[in-house]
Design a protein around this motif. Structure first.
Motif, PDB file in Angstrom:
ATOM      1  N   VAL A  18      38.713  54.804  71.109  1.00 19.84           N
ATOM      2  CA  VAL A  18      39.396  53.808  70.296  1.00 19.84           C
ATOM      3  C   VAL A  18      38.365  52.812  69.799  1.00 19.84           C
ATOM      4  O   VAL A  18      37.371  52.552  70.481  1.00 19.84           O
ATOM      5  N   GLN A  19      38.590  52.278  68.627  1.00 22.96           N
ATOM      6  CA  GLN A  19      37.677  51.300  68.054  1.00 22.96           C
ATOM      7  C   GLN A  19      38.462  50.091  67.568  1.00 22.96           C
ATOM      8  O   GLN A  19      39.544  50.245  66.977  1.00 22.96           O
ATOM      9  N   ALA A  20      37.911  48.908  67.810  1.00 18.22           N
ATOM     10  CA  ALA A  20      38.556  47.665  67.395  1.00 18.22           C
ATOM     11  C   ALA A  20      38.198  47.362  65.948  1.00 18.22           C
ATOM     12  O   ALA A  20      37.573  46.350  65.631  1.00 18.22           O
ATOM     13  N   ALA A  21      38.587  48.279  65.066  1.00 26.06           N
ATOM     14  CA  ALA A  21      38.213  48.174  63.657  1.00 26.06           C
ATOM     15  C   ALA A  21      39.372  48.619  62.784  1.00 26.06           C
ATOM     16  O   ALA A  21      40.161  49.492  63.170  1.00 26.06           O
ATOM     17  N   LEU A  22      39.477  48.022  61.606  1.00 21.77           N
ATOM     18  CA  LEU A  22      40.527  48.412  60.678  1.00 21.77           C
ATOM     19  C   LEU A  22      40.307  49.821  60.151  1.00 21.77           C
ATOM     20  O   LEU A  22      41.259  50.499  59.742  1.00 21.77           O
ATOM     21  N   ALA A 128      30.616  45.679  60.003  1.00 25.82           N
ATOM     22  CA  ALA A 128      31.174  45.225  58.728  1.00 25.82           C
ATOM     23  C   ALA A 128      31.739  46.402  57.941  1.00 25.82           C
ATOM     24  O   ALA A 128      32.792  46.305  57.304  1.00 25.82           O
ATOM     25  N   ALA A 129      31.043  47.548  57.986  1.00 29.81           N
ATOM     26  CA  ALA A 129      31.480  48.733  57.240  1.00 29.81           C
ATOM     27  C   ALA A 129      32.769  49.316  57.792  1.00 29.81           C
ATOM     28  O   ALA A 129      33.494  50.007  57.067  1.00 29.81           O
ATOM     29  N   ARG A 130      33.068  49.038  59.052  1.00 32.69           N
ATOM     30  CA  ARG A 130      34.301  49.533  59.667  1.00 32.69           C
ATOM     31  C   ARG A 130      35.437  48.510  59.623  1.00 32.69           C
ATOM     32  O   ARG A 130      36.550  48.816  60.044  1.00 32.69           O
ATOM     33  N   GLY A 131      35.146  47.317  59.128  1.00 32.94           N
ATOM     34  CA  GLY A 131      36.177  46.288  59.125  1.00 32.94           C
ATOM     35  C   GLY A 131      36.521  45.820  60.524  1.00 32.94           C
ATOM     36  O   GLY A 131      37.693  45.663  60.873  1.00 32.94           O
ATOM     37  N   GLN A 132      35.485  45.566  61.330  1.00 33.43           N
ATOM     38  CA  GLN A 132      35.712  45.078  62.683  1.00 33.43           C
ATOM     39  C   GLN A 132      35.629  43.555  62.709  1.00 33.43           C
ATOM     40  O   GLN A 132      34.613  42.962  62.355  1.00 33.43           O
ATOM     41  N   PHE A 133      36.705  42.935  63.124  1.00 31.87           N
ATOM     42  CA  PHE A 133      36.781  41.481  63.223  1.00 31.87           C
ATOM     43  C   PHE A 133      37.019  41.122  64.684  1.00 31.87           C
ATOM     44  O   PHE A 133      37.959  41.607  65.307  1.00 31.87           O
ATOM     45  N   THR A 134      36.155  40.267  65.225  1.00 35.22           N
ATOM     46  CA  THR A 134      36.222  39.928  66.641  1.00 35.22           C
ATOM     47  C   THR A 134      37.085  38.688  66.853  1.00 35.22           C
ATOM     48  O   THR A 134      37.628  38.098  65.928  1.00 35.22           O
ATOM     49  N   GLN A 135      37.153  38.278  68.124  1.00 36.07           N
ATOM     50  CA  GLN A 135      37.941  37.103  68.487  1.00 36.07           C
ATOM     51  C   GLN A 135      37.425  35.826  67.848  1.00 36.07           C
ATOM     52  O   GLN A 135      38.118  34.810  67.877  1.00 36.07           O
ATOM     53  N   GLU A 152      31.769  41.990  51.783  1.00 38.11           N
ATOM     54  CA  GLU A 152      31.228  43.228  52.344  1.00 38.11           C
ATOM     55  C   GLU A 152      31.831  43.563  53.702  1.00 38.11           C
ATOM     56  O   GLU A 152      31.653  44.680  54.204  1.00 38.11           O
ATOM     57  N   LEU A 153      32.532  42.617  54.320  1.00 38.57           N
ATOM     58  CA  LEU A 153      33.292  42.940  55.522  1.00 38.57           C
ATOM     59  C   LEU A 153      34.537  43.691  55.065  1.00 38.57           C
ATOM     60  O   LEU A 153      35.432  43.115  54.423  1.00 38.57           O
ATOM     61  N   ARG A 154      34.580  44.955  55.320  1.00 34.57           N
ATOM     62  CA  ARG A 154      35.597  45.848  54.759  1.00 34.57           C
ATOM     63  C   ARG A 154      37.013  45.374  55.077  1.00 34.57           C
ATOM     64  O   ARG A 154      37.324  44.973  56.190  1.00 34.57           O
ATOM     65  N   SER A 155      37.849  45.398  54.057  1.00 33.79           N
ATOM     66  CA  SER A 155      39.249  44.968  54.159  1.00 33.79           C
ATOM     67  C   SER A 155      39.366  43.484  54.516  1.00 33.79           C
ATOM     68  O   SER A 155      40.323  43.065  55.170  1.00 33.79           O
TER      69      SER A 155
END
Length: 228
Positions: A18-22, A128-135, A152-155
């Protein structure tokens, strides 16, 4: 978690990645960093907008693989406005004008965000390419510190309002000027409120539902993932 979920955890070690990414990578499922439902429900944008904010710009986070984005977005704006950078930054000679204050205790994070008008979200290229946003976005928005976000932060548009999305340092300064004009007013509260609504996709209850689905389908006879 339901008893079925607990049984699934005991019965299977085949949940998969699992990945914490959009936009998780091939074969991986999406399970985002969670935000507590009650904390999100009770956040008051009008109270947050009314706080005195003496610091236009802040960044709280570590240096790891963020130099390119820091160069492009934060450092030029920092040359023109009051700011602080907190976190582990070990190589800073190239930015003599930036005020680095080192690591701070966790309780200080909220206090620093609450006196700051805005931050800039920075991420390593791979996340950034995966659209991962942290806490970090939760910590900022829940304190009323507005998250200026590189396109450039995807989505990025799924996570922050359109007027906070930028493409270069000139955009950062333009957004800061607009935010300074709004500060403390109804427009400021409205923007904070819209930032809070953009956090809906990270709700803990939603992530628990997703986890239950993933565990169920990993232990079902047919196996496999649910496409989300």
């Amino acid at each position: 978690m339901t008893p079925h979920t607990l049984a699934g955890i005991r019965a299977s070690n085949q949940l998969g990645e699992v990945q914490a990414a959009l936009h998780p990578g091939p074969g991986a499922a999406r399970l985002l960093f969670p935000i507590n439902d009650n904390v999100l429900n009770t956040a008051d944008p009008h109270r947050l907008a009314a706080l005195h904010r003496d610091l236009p710009l802040v960044y709280i986070g570590n240096q790891y693989d963020r130099d390119r984005q820091f160069d492009r977005y934060f450092a030029p704006a920092a040359a023109e406005v009051d700011h602080l950078v907190a976190g582990k930054w070990t190589t800073t000679d190239r930015w003599p004008h930036v005020h680095f204050i080192g690591r701070i205790p966790f309780p200080e994070v909220d206090r620093l965000y609450r006196r700051s008008l805005a931050t800039v979200l920075l991420a390593p290229d791979r996340t950034a390419a995966r659209g991962q946003f942290t806490q970090r976005i939760f910590e900022a928005v829940l304190a009323g510190c507005l998250p200026i976000t590189p396109s450039e932060l995807r989505s990025a548009d799924k996570v922050v309002p359109e007027e906070l999305i930028i493409t270069d340092a000139a955009d950062v300064r333009h957004v800061l000027d607009k935010l300074a004009a709004l500060s403390g007013g109804t427009g400021h509260a409205d923007l904070i409120g819209r930032c809070l609504r953009h956090l809906e996709i990270f709700r803990l209850s939603t992530q628990l539902e997703t986890l239950n689905d993933l565990l169920y389908h990993s232990t079902a006879p047919h196996g496999g993932w649910i496409a989300r």
